[in-house]
Design a protein around this motif. Structure first.
Motif, PDB file in Angstrom:
ATOM      1  N   SER A 113       0.800  -1.221   0.000  1.00  0.00           N
ATOM      2  CA  SER A 113       0.000   0.000   0.000  1.00  0.00           C
ATOM      3  C   SER A 113       0.830   1.268   0.000  1.00  0.00           C
ATOM      4  O   SER A 113       0.296   2.356  -0.240  1.00  0.00           O
ATOM      5  CB  SER A 113      -0.935   0.007   1.218  1.00  0.00           C
ATOM      6  OG  SER A 113      -1.901  -1.013   1.103  1.00  0.00           O
ATOM      7  N   SER A 144     -15.348   0.268  -4.633  1.00  0.00           N
ATOM      8  CA  SER A 144     -13.926   0.440  -4.317  1.00  0.00           C
ATOM      9  C   SER A 144     -13.730   0.082  -2.856  1.00  0.00           C
ATOM     10  O   SER A 144     -13.173   0.829  -2.055  1.00  0.00           O
ATOM     11  CB  SER A 144     -13.512   1.892  -4.575  1.00  0.00           C
ATOM     12  OG  SER A 144     -13.599   2.190  -5.951  1.00  0.00           O
ATOM     13  N   ASN A 197      -9.516   2.171   0.808  1.00  0.00           N
ATOM     14  CA  ASN A 197      -9.777   1.390  -0.397  1.00  0.00           C
ATOM     15  C   ASN A 197      -9.605  -0.092  -0.109  1.00  0.00           C
ATOM     16  O   ASN A 197      -8.566  -0.683  -0.384  1.00  0.00           O
ATOM     17  CB  ASN A 197      -8.828   1.844  -1.523  1.00  0.00           C
ATOM     18  CG  ASN A 197      -9.495   1.733  -2.882  1.00  0.00           C
ATOM     19  OD1 ASN A 197     -10.153   0.742  -3.161  1.00  0.00           O
ATOM     20  ND2 ASN A 197      -9.322   2.746  -3.718  1.00  0.00           N
ATOM     21  N   ASP A 315      -6.017  -3.256  -1.922  1.00  0.00           N
ATOM     22  CA  ASP A 315      -5.837  -1.818  -2.080  1.00  0.00           C
ATOM     23  C   ASP A 315      -5.821  -1.458  -3.570  1.00  0.00           C
ATOM     24  O   ASP A 315      -5.738  -2.328  -4.440  1.00  0.00           O
ATOM     25  CB  ASP A 315      -4.520  -1.398  -1.418  1.00  0.00           C
ATOM     26  CG  ASP A 315      -4.466   0.091  -1.126  1.00  0.00           C
ATOM     27  OD1 ASP A 315      -5.424   0.804  -1.476  1.00  0.00           O
ATOM     28  OD2 ASP A 315      -3.460   0.533  -0.556  1.00  0.00           O
ATOM     29  N   ASN A 316      -5.908  -0.164  -3.859  1.00  0.00           N
ATOM     30  CA  ASN A 316      -5.797   0.329  -5.229  1.00  0.00           C
ATOM     31  C   ASN A 316      -5.323   1.782  -5.209  1.00  0.00           C
ATOM     32  O   ASN A 316      -5.941   2.609  -4.530  1.00  0.00           O
ATOM     33  CB  ASN A 316      -7.142   0.260  -5.947  1.00  0.00           C
ATOM     34  CG  ASN A 316      -7.041   0.785  -7.369  1.00  0.00           C
ATOM     35  OD1 ASN A 316      -6.209   0.304  -8.141  1.00  0.00           O
ATOM     36  ND2 ASN A 316      -7.855   1.768  -7.720  1.00  0.00           N
ATOM     37  N   PRO A 317      -4.236   2.083  -5.912  1.00  0.00           N
ATOM     38  CA  PRO A 317      -3.364   1.151  -6.621  1.00  0.00           C
ATOM     39  C   PRO A 317      -2.488   0.374  -5.643  1.00  0.00           C
ATOM     40  O   PRO A 317      -2.403   0.712  -4.476  1.00  0.00           O
ATOM     41  CB  PRO A 317      -2.528   2.079  -7.508  1.00  0.00           C
ATOM     42  CG  PRO A 317      -2.428   3.334  -6.711  1.00  0.00           C
ATOM     43  CD  PRO A 317      -3.751   3.486  -6.024  1.00  0.00           C
ATOM     44  N   VAL A 318      -1.846  -0.676  -6.155  1.00  0.00           N
ATOM     45  CA  VAL A 318      -0.938  -1.458  -5.330  1.00  0.00           C
ATOM     46  C   VAL A 318       0.502  -1.139  -5.710  1.00  0.00           C
ATOM     47  O   VAL A 318       0.800  -0.818  -6.865  1.00  0.00           O
ATOM     48  CB  VAL A 318      -1.197  -2.970  -5.473  1.00  0.00           C
ATOM     49  CG1 VAL A 318      -2.566  -3.321  -4.926  1.00  0.00           C
ATOM     50  CG2 VAL A 318      -1.062  -3.437  -6.910  1.00  0.00           C
ATOM     51  N   SER A 327      -2.979   0.103 -10.964  1.00  0.00           N
ATOM     52  CA  SER A 327      -4.381   0.032 -10.568  1.00  0.00           C
ATOM     53  C   SER A 327      -4.888  -1.401 -10.703  1.00  0.00           C
ATOM     54  O   SER A 327      -4.487  -2.131 -11.619  1.00  0.00           O
ATOM     55  CB  SER A 327      -5.233   0.955 -11.441  1.00  0.00           C
ATOM     56  OG  SER A 327      -4.930   2.306 -11.178  1.00  0.00           O
ATOM     57  N   THR A 328      -5.776  -1.780  -9.788  1.00  0.00           N
ATOM     58  CA  THR A 328      -6.370  -3.115  -9.821  1.00  0.00           C
ATOM     59  C   THR A 328      -7.873  -2.998  -9.602  1.00  0.00           C
ATOM     60  O   THR A 328      -8.387  -1.922  -9.281  1.00  0.00           O
ATOM     61  CB  THR A 328      -5.793  -4.023  -8.712  1.00  0.00           C
ATOM     62  OG1 THR A 328      -6.485  -3.741  -7.481  1.00  0.00           O
ATOM     63  CG2 THR A 328      -4.313  -3.796  -8.513  1.00  0.00           C
ATOM     64  N   GLY A 329      -8.553  -4.118  -9.728  1.00  0.00           N
ATOM     65  CA  GLY A 329      -9.969  -4.187  -9.358  1.00  0.00           C
ATOM     66  C   GLY A 329     -10.179  -5.087  -8.151  1.00  0.00           C
ATOM     67  O   GLY A 329     -11.297  -5.515  -7.883  1.00  0.00           O
ATOM     68  N   ASN A 330      -9.095  -5.356  -7.400  1.00  0.00           N
ATOM     69  CA  ASN A 330      -9.195  -6.305  -6.290  1.00  0.00           C
ATOM     70  C   ASN A 330     -10.097  -5.833  -5.156  1.00  0.00           C
ATOM     71  O   ASN A 330     -10.494  -6.625  -4.304  1.00  0.00           O
ATOM     72  CB  ASN A 330      -7.806  -6.604  -5.723  1.00  0.00           C
ATOM     73  CG  ASN A 330      -6.997  -7.508  -6.637  1.00  0.00           C
ATOM     74  OD1 ASN A 330      -7.521  -8.050  -7.605  1.00  0.00           O
ATOM     75  ND2 ASN A 330      -5.725  -7.672  -6.341  1.00  0.00           N
TER      76      ASN A 330
END
Length: 512
Positions: A113, A144, A197, A315-318, A327-330
């Motif tokens: 993070s 998010s 996030n 988290d986003n971004p990682v 950036s992710t969609g996790n």
């Protein structure tokens, strides 16, 4: 209670329960601090290089393409927290907020993070000083992650927002920090975003629900056994060989529990070889393991989902170890939303079949010679008639709550977040379903005990005797009508507590 030490690999479900529902203190392992420092050094390097990176040097959501000058990036992080702390409604419970904070510490501890260790230490301080942020029940879409609920937690770190007082009142966040000797945190680049996030609210509620459901499903086997015994049911449908030929693991567990609970009963022995006895019991008795067992198998799936989320970076971004910030969609809560909806359906059905057994116990035409509504003097007295009404109303509510929240996406953020999980709502209603299940099992517990009392002088199983002793202490013997609401409240406490289960297991061995 031993300390919970947050490692770079995260925490366990038991750790979450110890902090949320217990008195465990939290510390960060030295290796956790090192992992966070390495991650932060990458963000610092990006700051020096002046590269545009989402969450570090840009706006958020639909404003992701807006570049933010270096001198305003700290302001950006503080503004993010204030604007996202936009929840409304009654506060969520202390245990949920504490679980959520610990899980956010867990997420930061994974070292992806890019925040300074002092941010994680500040969250730990909230837990260890028993400072519970006021988090409204409405605000998260599980998109998010749990943005609004986590922002309400983060706002207290800034010395703002509200804290939940011991009597449920609101206390100023800054005042709460001062009373504890703590100072507000000044956020740096990316830290505000990293604080909000994630799926920590959803996951916290799901872990608490898993613990509750595991116990309640076992207590459902207990109350089913009491009803079966009171209605002169047969224990043969619960023989292990009948469940081995349909090898669902949860079904086998519930059948074994019920069969064990019915042994040693003079009531069962009284009709075991009676040719006039019904060849088959009603589905609500005979199929109890099939329903409760399917719920257990659903719970096993939910446990697997939660275990995966506990080791996930959401988290986003990682911040990756090689220096990339991507950036992710996790953060999307679909896995948790689906799991919560599935478990709500299962728990609702465990309660529904329990209510059907209660109705059968009270019906003089189906209860095998028990008096109407389990009253020795029906007519003048109504017995448990209205307790079954209450159960029926709760079953109806659970059916409404079993409708999935996770299919109800509403687009937000200028269509940037055009599909959301509604996982927060799914987990909230799951907890309501489980609370309702506690009430339904309480009604069945009381009805089952009343039925066993009315079978005297025949003696029930050791498990039944333990239930008679526990419930009889506050419900008394069958007789003239009594004020039932306090009795049902005590029965709820008996179901949710562990004392009766422990007493029963001292005679039957551990129940699963």
């Amino acid at each position: 209670m031993p300390d919970v030490v947050v490692q770079p690999t995260g925490v366990s479900p038991a750790d979450v329960l110890a902090v949320a529902r217990g008195t465990a203190r939290v510390t960060l392992a030295p290796s956790t601090v090192e992992a966070m420092e390495r991650s932060r050094s990458i963000v610092d390097r990006i700051e020096r290089d002046g590269r545009p990176v989402y969450g570090v040097s840009t706006g958020f959501g639909a404003l992701a393409n807006t570049f933010v000058a270096p001198e305003r990036r700290a302001e950006l992080q503080h503004a993010l927290i204030r604007s996202h702390a936009a929840g409304i409604g009654a506060p969520v419970s202390r245990e949920v907020v504490r679980a959520m904070i610990l899980l956010r510490v867990r997420s930061l501890a994974l070292g992806r993070s890019g925040v300074r260790p002092l941010v994680a230490h500040a969250l730990v301080d909230l837990l260890n000083h028993d400072i519970t942020p006021w988090v409204p029940e409405h605000g998260s879409l599980g998109a998010s992650g749990d943005l609004a609920p986590l922002a309400h937690c983060a706002l207290v770190l800034l010395g703002e927002g509200w804290v939940l007082g011991p009597g449920g009142e609101r206390i100023d966040g800054g005042e709460a920090l001062r009373r504890a000797g703590l100072t507000p945190v000044e956020l740096s680049a990316k830290e505000g975003l990293a604080l909000i996030n994630g799926t920590d609210g959803m996951l916290g509620m799901l872990l608490l629900a898993i613990d509750d459901a595991a116990h309640l499903f076992t207590m459902a086997d207990v109350t089913a056994a009491l009803s079966t015994e009171a209605m002169l049911g047969s224990d043969r449908p619960f023989l292990p060989e009948l469940h081995a030929i349909r090898p669902h693991p949860g079904q086998a567990v519930s059948a074994a529990n019920i069969h064990r609970l019915l042994q040693g009963s003079a009531i069962m022995d009284s009709h075991r070889d009676d040719l006039a006895h019904a060849v088959q019991d009603a589905y609500s008795i005979r199929c109890a393991p099939q329903v409760a067992g399917a719920a257990r198998d659903t719970l096993a799936f939910v446990e697997t989902t939660a275990a995966r989320e506990l080791v996930s970076v959401v988290d986003n971004p990682v911040v990756l170890p090689d220096g990339r910030v991507l950036s992710t969609g996790n953060f999307h809560g679909a896995p948790l939303g689906f799991a919560a909806d599935f478990l709500a359906i299962a728990a609702a059905e465990v309660g529904a079949i329990a209510e059907r057994r209660v109705d059968r116990l009270l019906d003089v035409t189906r209860s095998r010679n028990l008096p109407a509504f389990l009253s020795p003097d029906p007519g003048v007295n109504s017995g448990l008639m209205i307790a079954q009404y209450t159960a029926a109303g709760i079953v109806a509510e659970n059916r409404r709550l079993a409708g999935p929240a996770s299919v109800d996406s509403v687009p937000t953020s200028g269509m940037q977040e055009d599909h959301v999980s509604m996982g927060w709502a799914a987990c909230r209603k799951l907890r309501t379903v489980l609370d309702n299940l506690t009430s339904l099992l309480a009604v069945e517990l009381l009805a089952g005990v009343r039925g066993l009392q009315l079978r005297a002088p025949l003696t029930p199983s050791p498990a039944g005797q333990a239930a008679l002793a526990a419930v009889g202490g506050y419900a008394g013997e069958p007789g003239p009508d009594i004020y039932l609401a306090p009795v049902l409240e005590q029965a709820r406490a008996t179901v949710s507590g562990r004392a009766l289960r422990t007493e029963i297991e001292s005679t039957t061995g551990p129940l699963n």
